[in-house]
Design an enzyme around this catalytic site. Structure first.
Site, PDB file in Angstrom:
ATOM      1  N   ARG A   1      -0.751   7.838   3.771  1.00  0.00           N
ATOM      2  CA  ARG A   1      -1.872   7.354   4.695  1.00  0.00           C
ATOM      3  C   ARG A   1      -1.317   6.020   5.399  1.00  0.00           C
ATOM      4  O   ARG A   1      -1.536   5.621   6.399  1.00  0.00           O
ATOM      5  CB  ARG A   1      -2.963   7.204   3.978  1.00  0.00           C
ATOM      6  CG  ARG A   1      -4.337   6.727   4.890  1.00  0.00           C
ATOM      7  CD  ARG A   1      -4.705   7.400   6.025  1.00  0.00           C
ATOM      8  NE  ARG A   1      -5.640   6.590   6.762  1.00  0.00           N
ATOM      9  CZ  ARG A   1      -5.979   6.719   8.185  1.00  0.00           C
ATOM     10  NH1 ARG A   1      -5.094   7.636   8.828  1.00  0.00           N
ATOM     11  NH2 ARG A   1      -6.537   5.830   8.707  1.00  0.00           N
TER      12      ARG A   1
ATOM     13  N   ASN B   1     -10.354  -4.567  -1.032  1.00  0.00           N
ATOM     14  CA  ASN B   1     -10.491  -3.526  -2.139  1.00  0.00           C
ATOM     15  C   ASN B   1      -9.095  -3.958  -3.031  1.00  0.00           C
ATOM     16  O   ASN B   1      -8.598  -4.687  -2.786  1.00  0.00           O
ATOM     17  CB  ASN B   1      -9.734  -2.206  -1.310  1.00  0.00           C
ATOM     18  CG  ASN B   1     -10.770  -1.468  -0.745  1.00  0.00           C
ATOM     19  OD1 ASN B   1     -11.833  -1.050  -1.361  1.00  0.00           O
ATOM     20  ND2 ASN B   1     -10.726  -0.807   0.635  1.00  0.00           N
TER      21      ASN B   1
ATOM     22  N   TYR C   1     -14.580  10.331  -1.487  1.00  0.00           N
ATOM     23  CA  TYR C   1     -13.700   9.822  -2.530  1.00  0.00           C
ATOM     24  C   TYR C   1     -13.576  10.689  -3.651  1.00  0.00           C
ATOM     25  O   TYR C   1     -12.686  10.710  -4.346  1.00  0.00           O
ATOM     26  CB  TYR C   1     -13.789   8.440  -2.734  1.00  0.00           C
ATOM     27  CG  TYR C   1     -13.070   7.497  -1.614  1.00  0.00           C
ATOM     28  CD1 TYR C   1     -11.578   7.502  -1.501  1.00  0.00           C
ATOM     29  CD2 TYR C   1     -13.944   7.199  -0.448  1.00  0.00           C
ATOM     30  CE1 TYR C   1     -11.118   6.510  -0.562  1.00  0.00           C
ATOM     31  CE2 TYR C   1     -13.070   6.286   0.491  1.00  0.00           C
ATOM     32  CZ  TYR C   1     -11.802   6.098   0.317  1.00  0.00           C
ATOM     33  OH  TYR C   1     -11.342   5.268   1.565  1.00  0.00           O
TER      34      TYR C   1
ATOM     35  N   ARG D   1       0.799  -1.115   0.092  1.00  0.00           N
ATOM     36  CA  ARG D   1       0.067   0.168  -0.022  1.00  0.00           C
ATOM     37  C   ARG D   1       0.817   1.291  -0.116  1.00  0.00           C
ATOM     38  O   ARG D   1       0.479   2.182  -0.758  1.00  0.00           O
ATOM     39  CB  ARG D   1      -1.051   0.095   1.307  1.00  0.00           C
ATOM     40  CG  ARG D   1      -1.782   1.198   1.284  1.00  0.00           C
ATOM     41  CD  ARG D   1      -2.654   1.157   2.290  1.00  0.00           C
ATOM     42  NE  ARG D   1      -3.460   2.418   2.448  1.00  0.00           N
ATOM     43  CZ  ARG D   1      -4.358   2.734   3.419  1.00  0.00           C
ATOM     44  NH1 ARG D   1      -4.897   1.735   4.315  1.00  0.00           N
ATOM     45  NH2 ARG D   1      -5.058   4.041   3.506  1.00  0.00           N
TER      46      ARG D   1
ATOM     47  N   CYS E   1     -18.639  -1.745   0.539  1.00  0.00           N
ATOM     48  CA  CYS E   1     -17.859  -0.578   1.074  1.00  0.00           C
ATOM     49  C   CYS E   1     -18.586  -0.097   2.363  1.00  0.00           C
ATOM     50  O   CYS E   1     -19.925   0.041   2.310  1.00  0.00           O
ATOM     51  CB  CYS E   1     -17.756   0.153  -0.184  1.00  0.00           C
ATOM     52  SG  CYS E   1     -16.869   1.772   0.499  1.00  0.00           S
ATOM     53  N   ASP E   2     -17.776   0.156   3.170  1.00  0.00           N
ATOM     54  CA  ASP E   2     -18.250   0.912   4.521  1.00  0.00           C
ATOM     55  C   ASP E   2     -18.422   2.453   4.362  1.00  0.00           C
ATOM     56  O   ASP E   2     -18.932   3.123   5.342  1.00  0.00           O
ATOM     57  CB  ASP E   2     -17.392   0.618   5.610  1.00  0.00           C
ATOM     58  CG  ASP E   2     -16.153   0.990   5.684  1.00  0.00           C
ATOM     59  OD1 ASP E   2     -15.752   1.861   4.753  1.00  0.00           O
ATOM     60  OD2 ASP E   2     -15.212   0.704   6.406  1.00  0.00           O
TER      61      ASP E   2
ATOM     62  N   HIS F   1     -16.724   4.116  -4.258  1.00  0.00           N
ATOM     63  CA  HIS F   1     -15.776   5.287  -4.050  1.00  0.00           C
ATOM     64  C   HIS F   1     -15.953   6.516  -5.133  1.00  0.00           C
ATOM     65  O   HIS F   1     -15.158   6.918  -5.272  1.00  0.00           O
ATOM     66  CB  HIS F   1     -14.344   4.998  -3.857  1.00  0.00           C
ATOM     67  CG  HIS F   1     -14.063   4.279  -2.698  1.00  0.00           C
ATOM     68  ND1 HIS F   1     -12.609   3.622  -2.120  1.00  0.00           N
ATOM     69  CD2 HIS F   1     -14.828   3.599  -1.604  1.00  0.00           C
ATOM     70  CE1 HIS F   1     -12.852   3.116  -0.899  1.00  0.00           C
ATOM     71  NE2 HIS F   1     -14.114   3.068  -0.727  1.00  0.00           N
TER      72      HIS F   1
HETATM   73  P1  NAD Z   1      -4.363  -5.843   7.118  1.00  0.00           P
HETATM   74  O1  NAD Z   1      -3.429  -5.773   6.201  1.00  0.00           O
HETATM   75  O2  NAD Z   1      -4.391  -5.660   8.126  1.00  0.00           O
HETATM   76  O3  NAD Z   1      -5.386  -7.124   6.878  1.00  0.00           O
HETATM   77  C1  NAD Z   1      -5.416  -7.909   5.772  1.00  0.00           C
HETATM   78  C2  NAD Z   1      -5.043  -9.647   5.797  1.00  0.00           C
HETATM   79  O4  NAD Z   1      -5.070 -10.118   4.710  1.00  0.00           O
HETATM   80  C3  NAD Z   1      -3.367  -9.676   6.282  1.00  0.00           C
HETATM   81  O5  NAD Z   1      -3.330 -10.278   7.497  1.00  0.00           O
HETATM   82  C4  NAD Z   1      -3.005 -10.504   5.130  1.00  0.00           C
HETATM   83  O6  NAD Z   1      -1.800 -11.184   5.518  1.00  0.00           O
HETATM   84  C5  NAD Z   1      -4.242 -10.971   4.698  1.00  0.00           C
HETATM   85  N1  NAD Z   1      -3.750 -11.584   3.457  1.00  0.00           N
HETATM   86  C6  NAD Z   1      -3.147 -10.822   2.311  1.00  0.00           C
HETATM   87  N2  NAD Z   1      -3.316 -11.771   1.226  1.00  0.00           N
HETATM   88  C7  NAD Z   1      -4.056 -12.860   1.380  1.00  0.00           C
HETATM   89  C8  NAD Z   1      -4.634 -13.946   0.787  1.00  0.00           C
HETATM   90  N3  NAD Z   1      -4.330 -14.426  -0.332  1.00  0.00           N
HETATM   91  N4  NAD Z   1      -5.205 -15.046   1.588  1.00  0.00           N
HETATM   92  C9  NAD Z   1      -5.460 -14.886   2.852  1.00  0.00           C
HETATM   93  N5  NAD Z   1      -5.226 -13.574   3.405  1.00  0.00           N
HETATM   94  C10 NAD Z   1      -4.321 -12.814   2.897  1.00  0.00           C
HETATM   95  O7  NAD Z   1      -5.549  -4.820   6.321  1.00  0.00           O
HETATM   96  P2  NAD Z   1      -6.562  -3.853   6.726  1.00  0.00           P
HETATM   97  O8  NAD Z   1      -6.315  -2.670   6.931  1.00  0.00           O
HETATM   98  O9  NAD Z   1      -7.209  -4.470   8.015  1.00  0.00           O
HETATM   99  O10 NAD Z   1      -7.669  -3.944   5.698  1.00  0.00           O
HETATM  100  C11 NAD Z   1      -8.008  -5.192   5.272  1.00  0.00           C
HETATM  101  C12 NAD Z   1      -8.974  -5.244   3.842  1.00  0.00           C
HETATM  102  O11 NAD Z   1     -10.091  -4.581   4.035  1.00  0.00           O
HETATM  103  C13 NAD Z   1      -8.127  -4.251   2.695  1.00  0.00           C
HETATM  104  O12 NAD Z   1      -8.105  -4.758   1.575  1.00  0.00           O
HETATM  105  C14 NAD Z   1      -8.935  -2.864   2.918  1.00  0.00           C
HETATM  106  O13 NAD Z   1      -8.838  -1.843   1.732  1.00  0.00           O
HETATM  107  C15 NAD Z   1     -10.246  -3.474   3.066  1.00  0.00           C
HETATM  108  N6  NAD Z   1     -11.293  -2.501   3.544  1.00  0.00           N
HETATM  109  C16 NAD Z   1     -12.282  -2.116   2.728  1.00  0.00           C
HETATM  110  C17 NAD Z   1     -13.231  -1.395   3.114  1.00  0.00           C
HETATM  111  C18 NAD Z   1     -14.378  -1.218   2.234  1.00  0.00           C
HETATM  112  O14 NAD Z   1     -15.122  -0.113   2.463  1.00  0.00           O
HETATM  113  N7  NAD Z   1     -14.598  -2.077   1.058  1.00  0.00           N
HETATM  114  C19 NAD Z   1     -13.159  -0.813   4.358  1.00  0.00           C
HETATM  115  C20 NAD Z   1     -12.208  -0.982   5.216  1.00  0.00           C
HETATM  116  C21 NAD Z   1     -11.020  -1.997   4.964  1.00  0.00           C
HETATM  117  C1  G6P Z   2     -13.165   3.603   4.184  1.00  0.00           C
HETATM  118  C2  G6P Z   2     -13.177   3.048   2.585  1.00  0.00           C
HETATM  119  C3  G6P Z   2     -12.457   1.862   2.717  1.00  0.00           C
HETATM  120  C4  G6P Z   2     -10.884   2.245   2.952  1.00  0.00           C
HETATM  121  C5  G6P Z   2     -10.773   2.823   4.416  1.00  0.00           C
HETATM  122  C6  G6P Z   2      -9.358   3.307   4.252  1.00  0.00           C
HETATM  123  O1  G6P Z   2     -13.467   2.860   5.193  1.00  0.00           O
HETATM  124  O2  G6P Z   2     -14.602   2.736   2.598  1.00  0.00           O
HETATM  125  O3  G6P Z   2     -12.477   1.318   1.219  1.00  0.00           O
HETATM  126  O4  G6P Z   2     -10.237   0.888   3.017  1.00  0.00           O
HETATM  127  O5  G6P Z   2     -11.739   3.774   4.322  1.00  0.00           O
HETATM  128  O6  G6P Z   2      -9.081   3.743   5.722  1.00  0.00           O
HETATM  129  P1  G6P Z   2      -7.518   3.812   6.368  1.00  0.00           P
HETATM  130  O7  G6P Z   2      -7.969   3.919   7.635  1.00  0.00           O
HETATM  131  O8  G6P Z   2      -7.012   2.447   6.127  1.00  0.00           O
HETATM  132  O9  G6P Z   2      -7.074   4.694   5.328  1.00  0.00           O
HETATM  133 MN    MN Z   3     -14.707   1.290   0.678  1.00  0.00          MN
END
Ligand code: NAD
Ligand code: G6P
Ligand code: MN
Length: 442
Positions: free
Chosen positions: A285, A148, A265, A94, A170-171, A201
């Protein structure tokens, strides 16, 4: 084993796992759970979160059978819901997604612009693999996917696994709805009914009423016109400077389409130069999250494992956990609750391509979702969305075909990028650092 549903959290080592596990424990009277499993491909990272969750559940919901594993068969067998939130390449990648575009004065962001495209190219393969595991070992399960960049992931899952039981989510909208509640003095987003459309987004709220049908938009517009979504005293905004700026900047984004309320976004597409100019190319970030949320969650996990002090547990439950658990419960109990999901358009937005993924309100029940009809959208939003959806489709084309050209076109097409020359430089830098994750490009 007791009664209730069986849940797998894929990306078990995620910073969001403890909040979801804790919410499932607290909701067990209205959403009984017999089993929670974690699955991750990083055993060390998952072990800490897993051991902490095990202690937490032992105290707060001992009836739930809890385990964690890195073995796909063990993980995906006997599951009703997969809640997926993997980050392919973790925070180290990232950081590069954000910093490489900034070398060229271009927005450096996790899900928007070139950074989001690079992340998309990493995520598609592993997400498809999760779907395949689910279909092999628990074919009746549903996958609720936060991973994501959700827009590109959703385009890929729709293209490559069109009949799979996956719902991409998405949250951000529910987070913004909670800001709206603060502005209006409401207790919960459940007191509001919203209409919204766009891409992930990349969307706009068009109607917000209370449950009696009273229009809440005039009060929201008056506030957002002056302050964006920044509400003084809001903990997230006060503790995290970059989010505070994002909420404030919604004021400028709002000005461009004042009939609606924007997703935050959109700032990356409508004010890319300003955003890039205000970014620190050496501390983005990703660095803030590594020094903040990630550190705090893992410190708390270690503390819990050492002290077993569940009463003092600081794992908090946010809108993020609330939304995915609501979604699972809506499917489990056929509640027909209205929720924003990322789904194939198929005519819901009348004057927009049928085979694109859009974020719109749906009624959720045991058969999945039923889309609400949006009708026609205005020229400004339609034009922006067409350009952005082309970026997302070209990225998925590039992944499927292994095409350098398509990926160059995708980056060039992004409204955050000033020209094809800069797009090429960014792409070539990305190829060097993504060798372990991207398909080879010809
Ligand atoms: P993080 O890095 O703390 O956790 C992600 C985990 O996924 C890690 O433990 C990693 O080892 C694991 N991982 C990676 N590749 C993998 C695979 N192929 N199989 C199994 N596990 C695997 O990340 P985070 O900040 O907690 O975020 C997690 C995900 O959620 C990110 O993709 C983030 O962008 C997403 N997210 C999405 C939204 C949304 O609105 N859609 C909101 C918040 C977070
Ligand atoms: C929001 C979005 C997510 C994104 C997150 C990033 O929740 O909906 O898609 O992953 O923000 O937050 P962060 O704290 O990791 O920058
Ligand atoms: Mn999102």
């Amino acid at each position: 084993m007791g009664n209730g549903f069986s849940i797998l959290i894929a990306g078990g080592g995620s910073t969001y796992t403890p909040g979801i596990v804790r919410l499932l424990a607290h909701k067990s009277s209205i959403f009984p759970i017999r089993q929670i499993k974690l699955y991750d491909n990083d055993a060390d990272r998952q072990r800490l979160i897993g051991d902490a969750c095990s202690i937490l559940l032992g105290a707060e919901a001992p009836q739930i059978d809890f385990s964690y594993t890195t073995d796909p068969e063990e993980a995906f067998t006997g599951i009703d819901f997969v809640m997926a939130h993997i980050r392919v390449g973790k925070y180290a990648m990232r950081e590069l997604d954000e910093k490489i575009p900034l070398r060229y004065g271009v927005v450096g962001q996790e899900t928007c612009g070139p950074g989001g495209i690079a992340y998309g190219m990493r995520s598609i393969g592993p997400i498809i693999q999760l779907i395949d595991y689910m279909e092999k070992y628990s074919p009746k399960a549903w996958m609720l996917n936060y991973s994501n960049p959700a827009a590109i992931v959703a385009e890929a899952t729709n293209r490559l696994r069109p009949h799979s039981r996956i719902i991409n989510i998405c949250d951000m909208p529910v987070c913004l709805e909670s800001k709206m509640c603060s502005i209006l003095g409401l207790q919960s987003r459940r007191e509001m009914l919203v209409r919204y459309y766009g891409l992930n987004h990349f969307g706009w709220f068009t109607e917000i009423t209370d449950r009696q049908g009273n229009d809440l938009m005039p009060r929201l517009k008056a506030f957002i016109k002056e302050n964006g979504y920044y509400v003084k005293g809001d903990p997230k905004a006060e503790q995290e400077e970059s989010w505070k700026l994002t909420y404030q900047m919604a004021k400028d984004v709002y000005a461009l389409a004042p009939d609606t309320l924007p997703n935050t976004y959109l700032k990356y597409y409508l004010f890319p130069n300003q955003v890039a100019a205000h970014s620190n190319p050496d501390y983005t970030r990703a660095n803030e999250v590594m020094d903040g949320r990630e550190k705090e969650i893992f410190e708390e996990a270690r503390r819990l494992i050492e002290t077993k002090d569940v009463a003092g547990c600081r794992f908090s439950i946010g809108h993020h956990a609330d939304f995915i658990v609501d979604l699972a419960r809506a499917i489990a109990y056929n509640t027909q609750e209205r929720m924003l999901l990322i789904v194939p358009n198929e005519g819901a937005i009348e004057n927009f391509d049928s085979d694109t993924m859009v974020e719109i309100p749906c009624l959720v029940g045991s058969n999945g979702y039923e889309k609400l009809s949006i009708g026609k959208i205005p020229r400004f939003q339609k034009g922006l969305m067409e350009q952005q959806v082309a970026v997302e489709k070209l990225t998925v084309d590039a992944w499927i075909e292994g095409s350098y050209l398509k990926l160059w076109q995708a980056i060039t097409m992004s409204k955050t990028v000033p020209g094809a020359d800069i797009a090429k430089k960014i792409l070539d830098d990305f190829i060097k650092v993504n060798r372990d994750y991207w398909p080879a490009l010809k």
